[in-house]
Write a protein that holds these residues in place. Structure first.
Motif, PDB file in Angstrom:
ATOM      1  N   ILE A 243      11.088  -5.100 -12.930  1.00 22.72           N
ATOM      2  CA  ILE A 243       9.799  -4.491 -12.581  1.00 22.72           C
ATOM      3  C   ILE A 243       9.896  -3.783 -11.232  1.00 22.72           C
ATOM      4  O   ILE A 243       9.406  -2.661 -11.062  1.00 22.72           O
ATOM      5  CB  ILE A 243       8.699  -5.570 -12.555  1.00 22.72           C
ATOM      6  N   GLY A 244      10.541  -4.426 -10.262  1.00 27.10           N
ATOM      7  CA  GLY A 244      10.695  -3.812  -8.947  1.00 27.10           C
ATOM      8  C   GLY A 244      11.527  -2.553  -8.985  1.00 27.10           C
ATOM      9  O   GLY A 244      11.188  -1.544  -8.342  1.00 27.10           O
ATOM     10  N   CYS A 245      12.628  -2.582  -9.751  1.00 31.30           N
ATOM     11  CA  CYS A 245      13.497  -1.402  -9.850  1.00 31.30           C
ATOM     12  C   CYS A 245      12.757  -0.226 -10.471  1.00 31.30           C
ATOM     13  O   CYS A 245      12.847   0.919  -9.994  1.00 31.30           O
ATOM     14  CB  CYS A 245      14.736  -1.730 -10.682  1.00 31.30           C
ATOM     15  N   VAL A 246      12.018  -0.497 -11.545  1.00 31.00           N
ATOM     16  CA  VAL A 246      11.299   0.584 -12.232  1.00 31.00           C
ATOM     17  C   VAL A 246      10.181   1.132 -11.351  1.00 31.00           C
ATOM     18  O   VAL A 246       9.959   2.345 -11.283  1.00 31.00           O
ATOM     19  CB  VAL A 246      10.753   0.085 -13.581  1.00 31.00           C
ATOM     20  N   LYS A 247       9.474   0.241 -10.657  1.00 31.05           N
ATOM     21  CA  LYS A 247       8.365   0.691  -9.808  1.00 31.05           C
ATOM     22  C   LYS A 247       8.865   1.535  -8.645  1.00 31.05           C
ATOM     23  O   LYS A 247       8.228   2.534  -8.264  1.00 31.05           O
ATOM     24  CB  LYS A 247       7.601  -0.525  -9.272  1.00 31.05           C
ATOM     25  N   LEU A 248      10.009   1.166  -8.098  1.00 30.58           N
ATOM     26  CA  LEU A 248      10.526   1.882  -6.930  1.00 30.58           C
ATOM     27  C   LEU A 248      11.285   3.144  -7.310  1.00 30.58           C
ATOM     28  O   LEU A 248      11.167   4.172  -6.636  1.00 30.58           O
ATOM     29  CB  LEU A 248      11.440   0.953  -6.130  1.00 30.58           C
ATOM     30  N   LEU A 249      12.077   3.087  -8.401  1.00 33.62           N
ATOM     31  CA  LEU A 249      12.973   4.188  -8.746  1.00 33.62           C
ATOM     32  C   LEU A 249      12.541   4.987  -9.957  1.00 33.62           C
ATOM     33  O   LEU A 249      13.116   6.043 -10.234  1.00 33.62           O
ATOM     34  CB  LEU A 249      14.391   3.640  -9.004  1.00 33.62           C
ATOM     35  N   GLY A 250      11.560   4.483 -10.701  1.00 32.48           N
ATOM     36  CA  GLY A 250      11.157   5.170 -11.915  1.00 32.48           C
ATOM     37  C   GLY A 250      12.133   4.888 -13.048  1.00 32.48           C
ATOM     38  O   GLY A 250      12.706   3.795 -13.152  1.00 32.48           O
ATOM     39  N   ALA A 327       8.730  -4.029  -6.001  1.00 28.14           N
ATOM     40  CA  ALA A 327       7.563  -3.508  -6.708  1.00 28.14           C
ATOM     41  C   ALA A 327       6.457  -3.107  -5.722  1.00 28.14           C
ATOM     42  O   ALA A 327       5.834  -2.051  -5.868  1.00 28.14           O
ATOM     43  CB  ALA A 327       7.043  -4.566  -7.692  1.00 28.14           C
ATOM     44  N   LEU A 328       6.221  -3.929  -4.722  1.00 29.73           N
ATOM     45  CA  LEU A 328       5.185  -3.615  -3.736  1.00 29.73           C
ATOM     46  C   LEU A 328       5.574  -2.403  -2.894  1.00 29.73           C
ATOM     47  O   LEU A 328       4.729  -1.578  -2.528  1.00 29.73           O
ATOM     48  CB  LEU A 328       4.928  -4.823  -2.837  1.00 29.73           C
ATOM     49  N   ARG A 335       1.338   5.316  -3.313  1.00 29.77           N
ATOM     50  CA  ARG A 335       0.059   5.590  -2.654  1.00 29.77           C
ATOM     51  C   ARG A 335       0.232   6.628  -1.546  1.00 29.77           C
ATOM     52  O   ARG A 335      -0.624   7.496  -1.345  1.00 29.77           O
ATOM     53  CB  ARG A 335      -0.517   4.300  -2.075  1.00 29.77           C
ATOM     54  N   ARG A 336       1.356   6.554  -0.831  1.00 30.13           N
ATOM     55  CA  ARG A 336       1.594   7.506   0.245  1.00 30.13           C
ATOM     56  C   ARG A 336       1.790   8.917  -0.315  1.00 30.13           C
ATOM     57  O   ARG A 336       1.273   9.901   0.246  1.00 30.13           O
ATOM     58  CB  ARG A 336       2.814   7.082   1.051  1.00 30.13           C
ATOM     59  N   GLY A 340      -0.593  12.115   0.355  1.00 29.94           N
ATOM     60  CA  GLY A 340      -0.058  13.338   0.938  1.00 29.94           C
ATOM     61  C   GLY A 340      -0.287  14.561   0.080  1.00 29.94           C
ATOM     62  O   GLY A 340      -0.378  15.690   0.581  1.00 29.94           O
ATOM     63  N   SER A 341      -0.388  14.359  -1.262  1.00 33.32           N
ATOM     64  CA  SER A 341      -0.552  15.497  -2.150  1.00 33.32           C
ATOM     65  C   SER A 341      -2.002  15.817  -2.471  1.00 33.32           C
ATOM     66  O   SER A 341      -2.296  16.846  -3.071  1.00 33.32           O
ATOM     67  CB  SER A 341       0.187  15.242  -3.472  1.00 33.32           C
ATOM     68  N   SER A 342      -2.930  14.928  -2.087  1.00 35.01           N
ATOM     69  CA  SER A 342      -4.338  15.198  -2.397  1.00 35.01           C
ATOM     70  C   SER A 342      -4.865  16.321  -1.507  1.00 35.01           C
ATOM     71  O   SER A 342      -4.531  16.408  -0.315  1.00 35.01           O
ATOM     72  CB  SER A 342      -5.170  13.929  -2.163  1.00 35.01           C
ATOM     73  N   PRO A 343      -5.701  17.210  -2.056  1.00 36.01           N
ATOM     74  CA  PRO A 343      -6.228  18.342  -1.258  1.00 36.01           C
ATOM     75  C   PRO A 343      -7.177  17.861  -0.182  1.00 36.01           C
ATOM     76  O   PRO A 343      -7.920  16.895  -0.354  1.00 36.01           O
ATOM     77  CB  PRO A 343      -6.963  19.185  -2.306  1.00 36.01           C
ATOM     78  N   ARG A 344      -7.099  18.511   0.951  1.00 37.56           N
ATOM     79  CA  ARG A 344      -7.990  18.175   2.064  1.00 37.56           C
ATOM     80  C   ARG A 344      -9.311  18.923   1.910  1.00 37.56           C
ATOM     81  O   ARG A 344      -9.346  20.112   1.628  1.00 37.56           O
ATOM     82  CB  ARG A 344      -7.346  18.546   3.403  1.00 37.56           C
ATOM     83  N   VAL A 345     -10.360  18.185   2.090  1.00 42.71           N
ATOM     84  CA  VAL A 345     -11.688  18.780   1.955  1.00 42.71           C
ATOM     85  C   VAL A 345     -12.119  19.290   3.340  1.00 42.71           C
ATOM     86  O   VAL A 345     -12.187  18.522   4.304  1.00 42.71           O
ATOM     87  CB  VAL A 345     -12.703  17.737   1.433  1.00 42.71           C
ATOM     88  N   ALA A 346     -12.387  20.600   3.383  1.00 45.54           N
ATOM     89  CA  ALA A 346     -12.816  21.189   4.673  1.00 45.54           C
ATOM     90  C   ALA A 346     -14.257  20.795   4.961  1.00 45.54           C
ATOM     91  O   ALA A 346     -15.110  20.792   4.086  1.00 45.54           O
ATOM     92  CB  ALA A 346     -12.689  22.703   4.613  1.00 45.54           C
TER      93      ALA A 346
END
Length: 349
Positions: A243-250, A327-328, A335-336, A340-346
């Motif tokens: 689970i940890g390997c898949v969560k971290l590396l896909g 996994a964590l 989340r990071r 970082g990819s979410s658009p900033r609202v002016a």
């Protein structure tokens, strides 16, 4: 009209070649320990009078250099204790008969520790008897009076007289943990839900496998609840690591888990022969991987309740914690990236 795009010939050939390399790697991984392992560094106890013990120790080293690692014991009782605590795989007990003359030695074996050490010690008993017969004949006595007694100290279960049950269980336990981890990683969404599912999987698998291997087949011995905990922790450690390997590396993590557990860990587990026989330092490394720790723990619980199993419990627990941390970490990175990819609202001043 549907137009089917055919795969290029070169891609088909490359995939076929890659598949053959995977098969070759699997065969190599499982055959390499058997091909390269040698009977060496086998711990044995040696008890008796100082002079006799020293003589036999030198004799063993001269006849088979590097084959045995001698652990001296004060007497037979201590030699038996060393075997039962898994410090050694067997013992040679020397004693003095009437008139101060050397008495025929005893060789103590532990069939539950494995077939290979038992065969080695039985062969050693035959050699000691032959050497003693020559000495008696040279002194003018009857060589037939030389008798070395072989005493099996820790017997295997009557339901598993060849000791194959635990050895056969090693690979299914490793694969079971991988399968559980893959299912939870691909069918369950949410890191904590996956880890919770791994806990349920470990507990259920431990209970079911003990019902099969102990209550039904009789392969496992000892405390059933300890066996449930040991099997659950073994498969749970692999599943959590997956689970940890898949969560971290896909997707690449799906391959990394089996490589560590099945391709590397299972051949180095020492399930079919003492880990000391595997080329250094791989045998020792194998005891700190999930299959090696799990196999040793199950054998000790079943047949060697006096053995110190702290290393095995801590190793398996460490793999569970390591998998959870992976996994964590993967969740935190996700989340990071999303932040970082979410658009900033002016906002207006």
């Amino acid at each position: 009209m549907n137009i089917r795009i055919r795969t290029p010939w070169i891609k088909a050939a490359v995939l076929g070649l890659g598949g053959s390399l995977v098969v070759a790697l699997l065969v190599l991984a499982f055959m390499w320990p058997a091909k390269t392992s040698t009977a060496h560094h086998l711990p044995v106890s040696l008890a008796g009078p100082e002079a006799a013990v020293t003589a036999v120790e030198k004799q063993l080293e001269q006849a088979s250099p590097g084959t045995f690692v001698v652990h001296r014991a004060a007497d037979r009782t201590e030699a038996e204790s060393q075997i039962k605590r898994r410090v050694t795989y067997g013992a040679i007990v020397l004693s003095t008969g009437n008139g101060g003359q050397p008495a025929p030695p005893e060789v103590l074996t532990a069939p539950a520790a494995g077939a290979a050490p038992t065969q080695m010690l039985t062969g050693l008993a035959s050699k000691l008897q032959a050497d003693m017969g020559k000495q008696i004949a040279a002194a003018g006595g009857d060589p037939a009076s030389a008798k070395v007694t072989v005493i099996p100290l820790v017997q295997l279960s009557a339901n598993d007289p060849m000791g194959s049950g635990l050895a056969l269980a090693a690979l299914p336990l490793a694969l079971g943990g991988v399968i559980g981890g893959v299912l939870l990683s691909t069918k369950v969404h949410g890191t904590w839900r996956r880890l919770g599912g791994a806990a349920v999987f470990a507990a259920a698998a431990g209970g079911l496998l003990v019902l099969i291997m102990q209550a039904w087949f009789g392969y496992l011995q000892g405390n059933a609840w300890l066996n449930v905990a040991a099997i659950g922790l073994t498969v749970g450690a692999t599943a959590t690591f997956m689970i940890g390997c898949v969560k971290l590396l896909g997707s690449p993590g799906i391959a990394l888990g089996p490589i560590v557990t099945v391709l590397l860990g299972n051949p180095l587990s020492g399930s079919n022969a003492p880990w000391q026989f595997i080329p250094e330092p791989w045998g020792a490394i194998g005891q700190f991987l999930v299959p090696g720790a799990g196999n040793t723990l199950l054998r000790d619980i079943s047949y060697f309740p006096e053995a110190n199993t702290a290393q095995q419990w801590l190793t398996l627990a460490a793999w569970v914690i390591f998998g959870a941390l992976l996994a964590l970490a993967g969740e935190a990175l996700k989340r990071r990236r999303l932040a970082g990819s979410s658009p900033r609202v002016a906002t207006s001043p």
